[in-house]
Design an enzyme around this catalytic site. Structure first.
Site, PDB file in Angstrom:
ATOM      1  CD  GLU A 109      13.032  -3.465   9.324  1.00 11.87           C
ATOM      2  OE1 GLU A 109      14.352  -3.653   9.438  1.00 11.87           O
ATOM      3  OE2 GLU A 109      12.327  -3.029   9.992  1.00 11.87           O
ATOM      4  CG  HIS A 128      10.055   3.976   4.154  1.00 11.21           C
ATOM      5  ND1 HIS A 128       9.881   5.356   4.302  1.00 11.21           N
ATOM      6  CD2 HIS A 128      10.681   3.254   4.917  1.00 11.21           C
ATOM      7  CE1 HIS A 128      10.362   5.373   5.770  1.00 11.21           C
ATOM      8  NE2 HIS A 128      10.560   4.330   5.895  1.00 11.21           N
TER       9      HIS A 128
HETATM   10  N1  COA Z   1       4.279  -5.362  -0.682  1.00 11.33           N
HETATM   11  C1  COA Z   1       3.438  -5.674  -1.788  1.00 11.33           C
HETATM   12  N2  COA Z   1       2.661  -4.356  -1.813  1.00 11.33           N
HETATM   13  C2  COA Z   1       2.969  -3.155  -0.932  1.00 11.33           C
HETATM   14  C3  COA Z   1       4.026  -3.315  -0.063  1.00 11.33           C
HETATM   15  C4  COA Z   1       4.539  -4.568   0.038  1.00 11.33           C
HETATM   16  N3  COA Z   1       5.805  -4.773   0.760  1.00 11.33           N
HETATM   17  N4  COA Z   1       4.085  -2.151   0.579  1.00 11.33           N
HETATM   18  C5  COA Z   1       3.035  -1.564   0.043  1.00 11.33           C
HETATM   19  N5  COA Z   1       2.252  -2.205  -0.859  1.00 11.33           N
HETATM   20  C6  COA Z   1       1.144  -1.774  -1.654  1.00 11.33           C
HETATM   21  C7  COA Z   1      -0.261  -1.751  -0.844  1.00 11.33           C
HETATM   22  O1  COA Z   1      -0.808  -3.048  -0.985  1.00 11.33           O
HETATM   23  C8  COA Z   1      -1.024  -0.840  -1.325  1.00 11.33           C
HETATM   24  O2  COA Z   1      -1.567  -1.155  -2.647  1.00 11.33           O
HETATM   25  P1  COA Z   1      -3.230  -0.896  -3.188  1.00 11.33           P
HETATM   26  O3  COA Z   1      -3.308   0.827  -3.167  1.00 11.33           O
HETATM   27  O4  COA Z   1      -3.004  -1.718  -4.236  1.00 11.33           O
HETATM   28  O5  COA Z   1      -3.722  -1.453  -1.917  1.00 11.33           O
HETATM   29  C9  COA Z   1       0.024   0.456  -1.618  1.00 11.33           C
HETATM   30  O6  COA Z   1       1.393  -0.300  -1.970  1.00 11.33           O
HETATM   31  C10 COA Z   1       0.160   1.696  -0.642  1.00 11.33           C
HETATM   32  O7  COA Z   1       0.111   0.684   0.583  1.00 11.33           O
HETATM   33  P2  COA Z   1      -0.020   1.309   2.012  1.00 11.33           P
HETATM   34  O8  COA Z   1      -0.178   0.371   2.956  1.00 11.33           O
HETATM   35  O9  COA Z   1      -0.871   2.626   1.965  1.00 11.33           O
HETATM   36  O10 COA Z   1       1.500   2.063   2.168  1.00 11.33           O
HETATM   37  P3  COA Z   1       2.141   2.341   3.741  1.00 11.33           P
HETATM   38  O11 COA Z   1       2.756   3.829   3.365  1.00 11.33           O
HETATM   39  O12 COA Z   1       0.814   2.722   4.638  1.00 11.33           O
HETATM   40  O13 COA Z   1       2.859   1.041   3.998  1.00 11.33           O
HETATM   41  C11 COA Z   1       4.789   0.035   4.812  1.00 11.33           C
HETATM   42  C12 COA Z   1       4.235   1.485   4.311  1.00 11.33           C
HETATM   43  C13 COA Z   1       6.168  -0.064   5.178  1.00 11.33           C
HETATM   44  C14 COA Z   1       4.009  -0.322   5.840  1.00 11.33           C
HETATM   45  C15 COA Z   1       4.395  -1.214   3.706  1.00 11.33           C
HETATM   46  O14 COA Z   1       5.118  -0.629   2.432  1.00 11.33           O
HETATM   47  C16 COA Z   1       4.784  -2.403   4.260  1.00 11.33           C
HETATM   48  O15 COA Z   1       3.922  -2.897   4.365  1.00 11.33           O
HETATM   49  N6  COA Z   1       6.131  -2.953   3.552  1.00 11.33           N
HETATM   50  C17 COA Z   1       6.349  -4.365   4.029  1.00 11.33           C
HETATM   51  C18 COA Z   1       6.798  -4.403   5.683  1.00 11.33           C
HETATM   52  C19 COA Z   1       8.083  -3.916   5.648  1.00 11.33           C
HETATM   53  O16 COA Z   1       9.006  -4.033   4.883  1.00 11.33           O
HETATM   54  N7  COA Z   1       8.594  -3.024   6.839  1.00 11.33           N
HETATM   55  C20 COA Z   1       9.488  -2.260   7.003  1.00 11.33           C
HETATM   56  C21 COA Z   1       9.472  -0.636   7.029  1.00 11.33           C
HETATM   57  S1  COA Z   1      10.905  -0.039   7.122  1.00 11.33           S
END
Ligand code: COA
Length: 358
Positions: A300, A245
């Site tokens: 989710e 998140h």
């Molecule tokens: N699974 C694996 N790795 C994850 C992850 C996940 N669900 N969520 C984040 N990461 C990792 C990224 O790969 C990144 O790693 P790196 O630094 O080695 O490249 C790091 O964590 C940071 O990711 P980032 O994209 O900067 O985080 P964010 O704050 O932009 O993303 C979300 C937040 C929710 C988009 C992200 O956690 C995600 O894609 N989750 C899965 C989708 C989901 O469940 N969405 C519903 C949200 S309520």
């Protein structure tokens, strides 16, 4: 002096609100000064909307009745549109239906009713299934559940669905709420703001994750397979849906509320046991491989289990999320319109500059 840039607007405060607060360190969601846990599972959707909208959006004395009338008016408006939308996915259909709501003339309660009806009609339409009209006398949650499934829910199912709707109703300045506020800040109108919110919600990084959560559980199949499957997915560079998140650095409090709600539904114990085993394996793997980023279970994950237990089809997960979050989009749009300025940030140009004419 050039302004600083925050990738993804992380840690940027772009609005002041009295509606909700996400405390990412403490794992707490506050809605109008109350902890989520004092509302979700405790009050009806209508009462929760009354709390959220109080003093911001006009709330009719009998919100349940007004919402029912809104559903009926929206149904009459949307029904003739459906044939022209054949072949679209459920969120696309919901988007098209809501886009038919006029900006100036759509009062907030009508729009909220319309969002629910649009979700139900879009879910039924994707599989070419017949849809029954709304029931003015029913509560919003009970009526939506009946319309989506074409059969009424029992008291436990309605309570679980209502708990879900209240749980996801509002959540700070998430991507879809921000989109709604940006549109509201231009004075485009309420329907446009709600449609913008839905467009942002559609993506799998925001509201589209719960369907893929179930796909993951299906692919894993058994608890014994969890660690290997998750390891392989992370090796391929994939994200585990239902984890991580932008704001929470601890477990999303909504996950626990929904887990408790799904546990109350019959015949779910085996699925929940698998989900718990997969969750534990995922958290271990994420901690080991992404030690630099605290990743925990988000809303989710248990949304997926709850909506599945209610026999809501996977293609309907994002539409029902939108039907609930519409309450938040409407409140934020009103708050933005009443006090906020045009939202207009800047970009940093990193392209080439024109060369001096030779
Ligand atoms: N699974 C694996 N790795 C994850 C992850 C996940 N669900 N969520 C984040 N990461 C990792 C990224 O790969 C990144 O790693 P790196 O630094 O080695 O490249 C790091 O964590 C940071 O990711 P980032 O994209 O900067 O985080 P964010 O704050 O932009 O993303 C979300 C937040 C929710 C988009 C992200 O956690 C995600 O894609 N989750 C899965 C989708 C989901 O469940 N969405 C519903 C949200 S309520």
């Amino acid at each position: 002096m050039e302004a600083s840039m925050a990738d993804g607007l992380e840690n940027v405060i772009a609005a002041e609100t009295i509606l909700s607060h996400v405390d990412g360190e403490a794992g707490r969601l506050i809605l109008r000064g109350r902890d989520l846990e004092t509302l979700a599972g405790k009050v009806s959707f209508e009462d929760a909307v009354g709390v959220l909208w109080d003093g911001i959006v006009p709330v009719p004395a009998d919100l349940r009745d007004a919402l029912g009338k809104g559903r009926i008016r929206a149904f009459a408006r949307f029904a003739p549109m459906l044939p022209a939308l054949a072949g679209l996915g459920a969120v696309e259909t919901m988007r098209a239906l809501l886009a038919a709501m006029p900006d100036g003339a759509s009062e907030p309660v009508l729009l909220l009713g319309a969002a629910g009806v649009a979700a139900a009609m879009a879910i039924r339409a994707e599989k070419h299934r017949e849809i029954a009209p709304p029931d003015l006398t029913a509560g919003h949650a009970a009526d939506l559940l009946r319309m989506i499934r074409h059969r009424p829910g029992d008291a436990t199912e309605i309570k679980a669905f209502e708990t879900y709707l209240v749980t996801v109703m509002d959540h700070g300045l998430n991507a879809s709420t921000f989109a709604a506020r940006v549109v509201a800040s231009t004075a485009a109108g309420l329907s446009s703001a709600v449609v913008a919110g839905l467009c942002a919600l559609k993506g799998p990084l925001h509201g589209g994750a719960p369907g893929p959560v179930l796909d993951m559980l299906d692919a894993i199949g058994t608890a014994a397979n969890a660690e290997r499957w998750i390891g392989a997915a992370l090796d391929r560079g994939e994200r585990l849906m239902g984890f991580g998140h932008r704001v929470y650095r601890v477990r999303d409090p909504r996950a626990d509320v929904l887990k408790a709600a799904v546990s109350g539904l019959r015949h779910r114990s085996e699925r929940i046991r698998l989900a718990e085993a997969v969750e534990a394996a995922a958290l271990r793997a994420l901690q080991a491989r992404k030690a630099h980023r605290r990743l925990d279970t988000n809303v989710e994950y248990y949304t997926a289990l709850l909506l599945e237990a209610l026999d809501i089809p996977r293609h309907g997960f994002t539409p029902v999320f939108g039907a609930a979050r519409a309450a938040g989009w409407i409140a934020h749009a009103h708050e933005q319109e009443s006090g906020g300025r045009l939202i207009r940030p800047q970009s940093r140009y990193i392209g080439p500059m024109p060369t001096e004419a030779a």
